[in-house]
Design a protein around this motif. Sequence first.
Motif, mmCIF file in Angstrom:
data_model
loop_
_atom_site.group_PDB
_atom_site.id
_atom_site.type_symbol
_atom_site.label_atom_id
_atom_site.label_comp_id
_atom_site.label_asym_id
_atom_site.label_seq_id
_atom_site.Cartn_x
_atom_site.Cartn_y
_atom_site.Cartn_z
ATOM 1 N N GLU A 206 21.978 -2.289 -10.170
ATOM 2 C CA GLU A 206 23.140 -3.132 -10.416
ATOM 3 C C GLU A 206 22.805 -4.350 -11.274
ATOM 4 N N GLN A 207 21.695 -5.037 -10.975
ATOM 5 C CA GLN A 207 21.360 -6.227 -11.755
ATOM 6 C C GLN A 207 20.950 -5.862 -13.178
ATOM 7 N N SER A 208 20.174 -4.784 -13.343
ATOM 8 C CA SER A 208 19.743 -4.378 -14.679
ATOM 9 C C SER A 208 20.937 -3.979 -15.536
ATOM 10 N N PHE A 209 21.872 -3.255 -14.933
ATOM 11 C CA PHE A 209 23.072 -2.848 -15.658
ATOM 12 C C PHE A 209 23.857 -4.076 -16.106
ATOM 13 N N SER A 210 24.107 -5.005 -15.168
ATOM 14 C CA SER A 210 24.889 -6.195 -15.485
ATOM 15 C C SER A 210 24.185 -7.061 -16.521
ATOM 16 N N ASP A 211 22.885 -7.225 -16.363
ATOM 17 C CA ASP A 211 22.135 -8.057 -17.302
ATOM 18 C C ASP A 211 22.098 -7.412 -18.685
ATOM 19 N N THR A 212 21.905 -6.096 -18.736
ATOM 20 C CA THR A 212 21.832 -5.390 -20.012
ATOM 21 C C THR A 212 23.156 -5.445 -20.759
ATOM 22 N N LEU A 213 24.249 -5.216 -20.051
ATOM 23 C CA LEU A 213 25.556 -5.170 -20.713
ATOM 24 C C LEU A 213 26.196 -6.552 -20.850
ATOM 25 N N PHE A 214 26.159 -7.340 -19.783
ATOM 26 C CA PHE A 214 26.908 -8.594 -19.756
ATOM 27 C C PHE A 214 26.080 -9.811 -20.163
ATOM 28 N N GLU B 271 37.433 -7.613 -20.188
ATOM 29 C CA GLU B 271 36.685 -8.854 -20.105
ATOM 30 C C GLU B 271 35.563 -8.680 -19.090
ATOM 31 N N TYR B 272 34.567 -9.585 -19.140
ATOM 32 C CA TYR B 272 33.415 -9.483 -18.248
ATOM 33 C C TYR B 272 32.836 -10.869 -18.014
ATOM 34 N N TYR B 273 31.998 -10.982 -16.993
ATOM 35 C CA TYR B 273 31.350 -12.233 -16.654
ATOM 36 C C TYR B 273 29.841 -12.085 -16.837
ATOM 37 N N PRO B 274 29.220 -12.858 -17.726
ATOM 38 C CA PRO B 274 27.753 -12.874 -17.760
ATOM 39 C C PRO B 274 27.221 -13.341 -16.403
ATOM 40 N N LEU B 275 26.068 -12.839 -15.992
ATOM 41 C CA LEU B 275 25.492 -13.252 -14.717
ATOM 42 C C LEU B 275 25.297 -14.766 -14.701
ATOM 43 N N GLY B 276 25.761 -15.396 -13.617
ATOM 44 C CA GLY B 276 25.627 -16.834 -13.479
ATOM 45 C C GLY B 276 26.720 -17.634 -14.150
ATOM 46 N N SER B 277 27.753 -16.971 -14.704
ATOM 47 C CA SER B 277 28.838 -17.675 -15.388
ATOM 48 C C SER B 277 30.141 -17.482 -14.636
ATOM 49 N N ASP B 278 30.949 -18.534 -14.591
ATOM 50 C CA ASP B 278 32.276 -18.455 -13.978
ATOM 51 C C ASP B 278 33.365 -18.244 -15.021
ATOM 52 N N LEU B 279 32.987 -18.220 -16.286
ATOM 53 C CA LEU B 279 33.961 -18.087 -17.364
ATOM 54 C C LEU B 279 33.900 -16.673 -17.944
ATOM 55 N N PRO B 280 35.028 -15.987 -17.992
ATOM 56 C CA PRO B 280 35.018 -14.614 -18.517
ATOM 57 C C PRO B 280 34.919 -14.601 -20.045
ATOM 58 N N ARG B 281 34.388 -13.515 -20.555
ATOM 59 C CA ARG B 281 34.351 -13.281 -21.997
ATOM 60 C C ARG B 281 35.232 -12.077 -22.316
ATOM 61 N N LYS B 282 35.954 -12.156 -23.419
ATOM 62 C CA LYS B 282 36.743 -11.020 -23.868
ATOM 63 C C LYS B 282 35.822 -9.951 -24.452
ATOM 64 N N ALA C 106 20.433 -17.996 -13.757
ATOM 65 C CA ALA C 106 21.255 -17.055 -12.987
ATOM 66 C C ALA C 106 20.438 -16.354 -11.913
ATOM 67 N N PHE C 107 19.156 -16.147 -12.166
ATOM 68 C CA PHE C 107 18.274 -15.511 -11.196
ATOM 69 C C PHE C 107 16.842 -15.914 -11.528
ATOM 70 N N THR C 108 15.932 -15.606 -10.646
ATOM 71 C CA THR C 108 14.530 -15.968 -10.854
ATOM 72 C C THR C 108 14.017 -15.320 -12.140
ATOM 73 N N GLY C 109 13.505 -16.128 -13.023
ATOM 74 C CA GLY C 109 12.994 -15.626 -14.299
ATOM 75 C C GLY C 109 13.971 -15.780 -15.443
ATOM 76 N N ALA C 110 15.217 -16.177 -15.153
ATOM 77 C CA ALA C 110 16.210 -16.376 -16.219
ATOM 78 C C ALA C 110 16.030 -17.781 -16.794
ATOM 79 N N HIS C 111 15.052 -17.936 -17.697
ATOM 80 C CA HIS C 111 14.700 -19.255 -18.216
ATOM 81 C C HIS C 111 15.567 -19.686 -19.391
ATOM 82 N N SER C 112 16.385 -18.780 -19.918
ATOM 83 C CA SER C 112 17.272 -19.125 -21.034
ATOM 84 C C SER C 112 18.476 -18.195 -21.018
ATOM 85 N N ASN C 113 19.493 -18.577 -21.775
ATOM 86 C CA ASN C 113 20.674 -17.714 -21.879
ATOM 87 C C ASN C 113 20.324 -16.422 -22.609
ATOM 88 N N ARG C 114 21.004 -15.363 -22.225
ATOM 89 C CA ARG C 114 20.809 -14.079 -22.914
ATOM 90 C C ARG C 114 22.154 -13.399 -23.123
#
Length: 475
Positions: free
Chosen positions: A217-225, A275-286, A231-239
């Motif tokens: 689930e996390q890999s899918f969300s991180d890869t696509l969104f 629309e979707y939400y990047p991990l750790g974001s409360d704002l949706p993206r189109k 957002a999680f341990t090791g997320a040192h910058s936006n992606r």
Amino acid sequence: MPNSEQKRFRTLAVDDEHEVLESFRLTLLAGGMRDVQTCDDGREVLSILDADPSIRLVLLDLIMPYMGGQSLLKSIQETHPEVVVVVITALDDLNTAVECMKDGAFDYLVKPVEKVRLLSCVKRAYEHQFMVSENRALKKRVLSDTREHPKAFEGVVTRSPAMLSLFQYAEAIAASPEAVLITGETGVGKELVARGIHAMSGRKGKLVSVNVAGLDEQSFSDTLFGHRKGAFTGAHSNRDGLLKTAENGTLFMDEIGDLTPALQVKLLRLLQEREYYPLGSDLPRKADVRILVATHRNLREDSGGVPFRRDLYYRLQTHLVHIPPLRKRKEDLPLLVNHFLALTAAKLDKKTPSAPKELVSLLSSYSFPGNIRELETMLFDAVGKHRGGLLSLTSIKERIFEGHVENHHEGEEDDGRTSIFTHADTLPTLHEARIQLIEEALRRSGNNQSVAARYLGISQPALSRHLKRQQSENQ
């Protein structure tokens, strides 16, 4: 309503009250419609439609000075049948509503109209318009037997009528914003078809491909969104995820049948809401991206794998492209053989070998469970071992006859009691069985006696003697 349809089609609101027109315009703009035009004089409507073919929806009042709405409705249907008309009036009369619907109105709304109902009606009208346009395009492509983008599938080597029909269908749906489900066995070329659809789509963004099999689930969300910093341990910058990378383009997801139930829900929401939400974001993206998916599984059947949601399946198969296996388009074998021999020789820096005349017959006798990809590796191996003269068939025969044995074993029952005679009412005599067996071997080998003899486990001279004996018996 698809985002691209909002960009392609415009709305014309017609009413003699300026306050009503402004209310309609603001409501539609807030609902995501663009370029909402207004008109307060019914006499100008037909000339506006003549001048702007992008107007595909008219919101029409019935009670107006100079020209009544009912007569205008009839004129619009006669001169611009492609335009959808929604009547919006203060006249709450059943007979009038029935007459308007008979005259071609898509819907009849009574003022005052709630904003939610107005938006819902307009979106349904655009969805109807979109489906009508797409059906026209599909009918035109299929019946014309021609293609406007013949180079889109240059990478697919074929002369199969089934494949050529598939190309026509793919061209007809290429510009659609809806998802495409591409099905077919492993190795048939699903990604090549996806590339062709993207090439014809007119979308300015790139084609981005991802194999989703095995993603949690996390890999899918991180890869696509993508994700936000922290957002999680090791997320040192936006992606940015692949949806962002494929913006204004196409996202192709392979092996979609292996998604877990939780990930199927995420994909369904993406298709529905766009629309979707990047991990750790409360704002949706189109998500302005076309979604193409592929699978070798039959998603309608529970084959013991991951169960597939019915609602997601029906959402994905708005457009369904099924690629037939190689065994059902054997007419492509000569083209594919020449193509792969030349391609392989170039990769190995060798001269393209000459193929024995029995090569195509030999290949035609095989079912190719690995399809085009298996044929390519088979010929690559043969060319790699080639040292000059005619191409040796030794390695190809080993693979084919090994494959025949494997396929036979896979089809056997566990108790070992089944045979080709299990369901026969009467048994053939030994003489009849011999004749039928030889005829079947020759049929499968394309009348190539060397190949047929291998099927029967005898030498070619022995088969020749059987045939001569059979011929003399028939005389």
